[in-house]
Design an enzyme around this catalytic site. Structure first.
Site, PDB file in Angstrom:
ATOM      1  N   SER A 146     -72.722  22.000  11.869  1.00  0.00           N
ATOM      2  CA  SER A 146     -72.285  23.389  12.148  1.00  0.00           C
ATOM      3  C   SER A 146     -72.438  23.938  13.670  1.00  0.00           C
ATOM      4  CB  SER A 146     -72.700  24.324  11.076  1.00  0.00           C
ATOM      5  OG  SER A 146     -72.341  25.771  11.358  1.00  0.00           O
ATOM      6  N   TYR A 160     -79.872  28.263   7.316  1.00  0.00           N
ATOM      7  CA  TYR A 160     -78.787  27.209   7.405  1.00  0.00           C
ATOM      8  C   TYR A 160     -78.611  26.684   8.905  1.00  0.00           C
ATOM      9  CZ  TYR A 160     -73.662  25.776   7.094  1.00  0.00           C
ATOM     10  OH  TYR A 160     -72.641  25.258   7.041  1.00  0.00           O
TER      11      TYR A 160
END
Length: 251
Positions: A146, A160
């Site tokens: 990501s 995250y």
């Protein structure tokens, strides 16, 4: 990687979003697809049915990638479908936006168990099958990272982002570990993508709400991530390993 007639791609989290798009495109490119899902059996079976209707072969397996026994069962099902030659580590979780000081251990353990441990367990099973050192015929692994790994996720998803940072390091390390064994390992790092994952974090409109922060002024689509993922699985990417491909709309 030599041509494998019955080549199977394992796609984790393949019932929705990016995973679904990857499964569908991989099937169109000649892969047999074994996809995992956690809870929505109907959605997973709909993907399998769509692939079959288009002339492909697929199966769906209920599996929590953070549970070792589930991962082993997933790959056993893939073995029954053909020769495992591809793995897409797509399954992942987010949580509600929070600062680190508000995060409890349960949230943190879940974040790392699914996003990091799950990817390592699946890669372990893939390497056991693909590595020429183990009698395999080679293959390719693509991890989903990501842009958060680079930006940090401050004020929302630091946990995250940290998990995806681990995926970047894991991608590089494993790529170098198995490069002489016929296995390529790469990652795709999406930016803001308009999928259902934002709703699971309590912000269903997040993708478009952040559009102004993206140079292209729009979120990406699942299909726009599936294309580079499936390319990295293919022989067209034969000299690419250890790469983290940013697909972020310029963010």
């Amino acid at each position: 990687m030599p041509e494998i007639a019955d080549k199977v791609a394992v796609v984790t989290g393949g019932s929705r979003g990016i995973g679904r798009a990857v499964a569908m495109l991989a099937a169109r490119r000649g892969w047999r697809v074994c996809l995992s899902y956690v809870s929505d059996a109907a959605a997973a079976e709909a993907v399998v049915a769509a692939i079959a209707d288009a002339g492909g072969q697929a199966c769906a397996v209920r599996a929590d990638v953070g549970a070792e026994a589930d991962v082993e069962a997933l790959f056993a099902a893939a073995d029954r479908l053909g020769t495992v030659a591809g793995l897409v580590n797509n399954a992942g979780v987010v949580d509600v936006a929070a600062r680190v000081e508000a995060m409890g251990a349960e949230r943190l353990h879940r974040m790392m168990r699914v996003n990091v441990v799950g990817s390592l367990l699946c890669a372990r099973e893939a390497v056991r099958r693909m590595s020429t050192r183990n009698g395999g015929r080679g293959g390719a692994i693509v991890n989903l990272s990501s842009v958060a790994a680079r930006l940090g996720g401050a004020g929302q998803y630091v946990d995250y982002a940290a998990a995806k940072g681990a995926i970047d390091t894991f991608t590089l390390g494993l790529a170098r570990e198995v490069a002489e064994e016929g296995i390529r390992v790469n990652a795709v790092a999406p930016g803001i993508i308009d999928t259902e994952i934002h709703a699971s974090g309590g912000q269903p409109d997040r993708a478009w709400a952040l559009a102004s922060q993206i140079p292209m002024k729009r979120p990406g689509t699942a299909d726009e991530i599936a294309a580079p993922v499936v390319w990295l699985l293919s022989d067209e990417a034969a000299y690419t390993t250890g790469a983290v491909l940013q697909v972020t709309g310029g963010r």
